[in-house]
Design a protein around this motif. Structure first.
Motif, short mmCIF file in Angstrom:
data_model
loop_
_atom_site.label_atom_id
_atom_site.label_comp_id
_atom_site.label_asym_id
_atom_site.label_seq_id
_atom_site.Cartn_x
_atom_site.Cartn_y
_atom_site.Cartn_z
N GLY A 288 0.84 -1.20 0.00
CA GLY A 288 0.00 0.00 0.00
C GLY A 288 0.87 1.24 0.00
N ILE A 289 0.38 2.32 0.63
CA ILE A 289 1.14 3.56 0.67
C ILE A 289 1.35 4.01 2.11
CG2 ILE A 289 0.37 4.34 -1.60
CD1 ILE A 289 -1.58 6.24 -0.10
N ASP A 290 2.48 4.67 2.31
CA ASP A 290 2.84 5.27 3.59
C ASP A 290 3.10 6.74 3.29
OD1 ASP A 290 3.75 5.93 6.08
OD2 ASP A 290 5.48 4.59 6.06
N ASP A 291 2.09 7.60 3.61
CA ASP A 291 2.00 8.94 3.04
C ASP A 291 1.85 8.75 1.53
OD1 ASP A 291 1.89 11.80 3.29
OD2 ASP A 291 3.92 11.84 2.44
N VAL A 292 2.79 9.21 0.72
CA VAL A 292 2.67 8.99 -0.73
C VAL A 292 3.71 7.98 -1.21
CG1 VAL A 292 1.71 11.28 -1.13
CG2 VAL A 292 4.19 10.95 -1.21
N TYR A 293 4.40 7.32 -0.28
CA TYR A 293 5.50 6.44 -0.64
C TYR A 293 5.06 4.98 -0.53
CZ TYR A 293 8.01 10.77 -0.01
OH TYR A 293 8.41 12.08 -0.12
N THR A 307 4.74 -6.07 16.97
CA THR A 307 5.72 -5.08 16.54
C THR A 307 5.50 -4.72 15.07
OG1 THR A 307 7.32 -6.80 15.99
CG2 THR A 307 7.44 -5.84 18.21
N MET A 308 5.84 -3.50 14.74
CA MET A 308 5.74 -2.99 13.37
C MET A 308 7.05 -2.29 13.04
SD MET A 308 3.02 -0.21 11.80
CE MET A 308 1.62 -1.27 12.17
N ARG A 309 7.52 -2.54 11.84
CA ARG A 309 8.77 -1.91 11.40
C ARG A 309 8.54 -1.28 10.02
NH1 ARG A 309 13.89 -1.47 12.61
NH2 ARG A 309 15.48 -1.31 10.97
N GLY A 310 9.20 -0.14 9.80
CA GLY A 310 9.17 0.47 8.47
C GLY A 310 8.21 1.63 8.30
N LEU A 311 7.40 1.92 9.32
CA LEU A 311 6.48 3.05 9.22
C LEU A 311 7.29 4.35 9.09
CD1 LEU A 311 3.38 3.53 9.31
CD2 LEU A 311 3.65 4.01 11.76
N THR A 312 6.95 5.17 8.16
CA THR A 312 7.55 6.48 7.82
C THR A 312 8.94 6.40 7.21
OG1 THR A 312 7.75 8.76 8.59
CG2 THR A 312 8.73 7.10 10.01
N PHE A 313 9.42 5.22 6.82
CA PHE A 313 10.76 5.11 6.25
C PHE A 313 10.89 5.93 4.96
CE2 PHE A 313 13.02 1.13 8.09
CZ PHE A 313 12.72 1.55 9.38
N ASP A 318 13.09 10.33 1.83
CA ASP A 318 12.91 11.05 0.57
C ASP A 318 12.48 12.51 0.78
OD1 ASP A 318 12.70 10.70 -2.47
OD2 ASP A 318 10.76 11.59 -1.98
N TYR A 319 11.52 12.75 1.71
CA TYR A 319 11.03 14.11 1.90
C TYR A 319 11.82 14.86 2.97
CZ TYR A 319 8.01 18.07 2.83
OH TYR A 319 7.53 19.36 3.00
N TRP A 320 12.05 14.18 4.10
CA TRP A 320 12.68 14.86 5.23
C TRP A 320 14.19 14.89 5.11
CZ3 TRP A 320 10.34 18.26 7.75
CH2 TRP A 320 10.65 18.66 9.04
N GLY A 321 14.75 13.99 4.32
CA GLY A 321 16.18 14.01 4.03
C GLY A 321 17.07 13.47 5.12
N GLU A 322 16.51 12.69 6.04
CA GLU A 322 17.32 12.13 7.11
C GLU A 322 17.43 10.62 6.96
OE1 GLU A 322 16.18 13.43 10.99
OE2 GLU A 322 16.03 15.55 10.41
N GLY A 393 2.56 22.83 6.46
CA GLY A 393 3.73 23.57 5.99
C GLY A 393 4.97 22.70 5.98
N ASN A 394 4.92 21.55 6.69
CA ASN A 394 6.03 20.60 6.65
C ASN A 394 5.74 19.46 5.68
OD1 ASN A 394 7.77 21.89 8.36
ND2 ASN A 394 7.05 20.82 10.21
N GLY A 395 4.90 19.75 4.69
CA GLY A 395 4.61 18.74 3.69
C GLY A 395 3.53 17.77 4.09
N VAL A 396 2.83 18.04 5.19
CA VAL A 396 1.74 17.17 5.65
C VAL A 396 0.53 18.07 5.95
CG1 VAL A 396 3.06 15.20 6.50
CG2 VAL A 396 2.90 17.24 7.90
#
Length: 409
Positions: A288-293, A307-313, A318-322, A393-396
């Motif tokens: 599926g999608i996580d935000d638009v990714y 447990t869940m892994r990978g949310l917001t990766f 890509d967007y936040w640059g970290e 304003g932070n892309g969300v």
């Protein structure tokens, strides 16, 4: 006078020797008669007694045999003593003129027997007592004993028995699909199972999981568990399989199993093979999608938590640059229709190579199980230094990130 004294001295000795050699009475001439006793009877059985003291019989009887000889060929009378108590063996049959007799036996029962001989001259000879256990060769009964030892004393300094350390379950499973046939749990580390004969013919797997373990406070070192499986089928199988340090107590729940052996049952015949493997909770990939990714989310059920892994990766890189350098796994709870992510520390990152303040995460969502595959819709927030970073304003625009995921391939 001196010669007469010698005669009176020797004469009693001669009389005594003649008396000792006589076992019965004088003959018609008044002379002593010597009878030779029978040799001590040698006992055998049909079927023969095996090295482990068992007799494999069919039907309901066993034949007792004995052999004894007498060079003078005297006629004999045999008495057979047979019973289940060594302290008092009753007379089974007396006055026999043959050296064989058939006795009734019951599967799994231990018997004791001996014979004595009374010949025509009343000279008696007794055999030794022989012991055997009767085993029906078509009986499929077999027992399995699981025993456990631990290194709890050297690991955490507690001098405890295995039963005080861990509560194991012995699992009997179908090999075809690893479904549980029966689970044996007597609230101890050691377990026993003796109902294999009631199961259909087929292939089975013996496994172990941990129902519970000790709570000895805050210690991080897991305790090693060494296991042993002993198989006993009376008169047929006496087999022990050893598994040193095959488990730990790190995962006290049914989601983790250790498989130890396979057992092939064909009537009363069992083939046992040592076969070690492990089962841990599977990791489920969500699409599926996580935000638009594209989703990178996986979930896993663990003892006491999900447990869940990978949310917001995708968004973080890509967007936040970290770049996430550690973490990225969270715990969550569910009901039939909701998911809750409690506030918790989540991950550490770097930006342009510089370490950033640690992130926390929380969120809620809905679960839709109405279709062929579940669909989860999760709304979540990221926090840094106690403040939310997901604001308009932070892309969300909505003020949170949104994942819509499913297990559908």
């Amino acid at each position: 006078m001196k010669k007469r004294n010698i005669i009176w001295t020797v004469l009693p000795v001669i009389v005594m020797v003649l008396a000792l050699k006589s076992c019965t009475k004088d003959n018609s001439a008044g002379l002593a008669v010597t009878h030779t006793a029978f040799t001590q009877p040698v006992l055998t059985t049909t079927p023969a007694i095996k090295a482990d003291g068992t007799i494999m019989f069919t039907g309901s009887t066993v034949t007792l045999n004995w052999a004894s000889s007498n060079p003078e060929g005297h006629p004999v009378s045999w008495n057979v003593y047979f019973g289940t108590s060594s302290a008092s063996i009753p007379l089974f049959k007396g006055g026999l003129t043959t050296n064989t007799v058939t006795v009734p036996v019951v599967d799994g029962t231990t018997y004791f027997w001996y014979v004595d001989i009374v010949d025509a001259n009343k000279v008696r000879t007794k055999s030794e007592v022989v012991e055997f256990t009767a085993v029906n060769g078509t009986n499929p009964a077999i027992s399995v004993d699981l025993t456990c030892t631990t290194d709890v004393k050297s690991a955490i300094g507690l001098d405890l028995t295995a039963d005080k350390t861990v509560d194991l379950r012995l699992l009997i499973l179908k090999k075809s699909d690893l479904s549980i046939v029966t689970a044996v749990d007597d609230a101890a580390a050691n377990e026993s199972y003796s109902d294999f004969e009631t199961l259909p013919n087929g292939d089975y797997v013996l496994g172990v999981d941990i129902f519970s373990t000790i709570n000895a406070g805050d210690f991080n070192k897991a305790i090693n568990l060494s296991l042993s499986l002993k198989f006993a089928q009376l008169g047929i199988i006496d087999q022990t399989l050893e598994y040193p340090n095959v488990m730990t107590n790190a995962h006290p729940c049914s989601l983790y199993r250790t498989y130890l052996a396979t057992v092939k049952k064909a009537g009363s015949v069992y083939t046992i093979t040592k076969d070690v493997s492990f089962m841990a909770p599977v990791s489920i990939k969500w699409n599926g999608i996580d935000d638009v990714y594209p989703s990178q989310i996986t979930t896993k059920a663990d003892c006491g938590s999900n447990t869940m892994r990978g949310l917001t990766f995708g968004w973080m890189l890509d967007y936040w640059g970290e770049i996430i350098t550690s973490g990225g796994t969270l715990t969550y709870t569910t009901t039939a229709t909701t998911i809750t992510i409690p506030l918790q520390k989540y991950c550490k990152t770097t930006w342009n190579g510089a370490p950033q303040p640690e992130y926390s995460i929380d969120g809620t969502g809905t679960i839709d199980n109405s279709g062929a595959y579940p669909v989860w819709t999760i709304k979540y927030n990221l926090y840094q230094s106690g403040k939310t970073i997901l604001t308009p304003g932070n892309g969300v625009p909505a003020g949170y990130l949104k994942a819509v995921i499913t297990t559908k391939p």
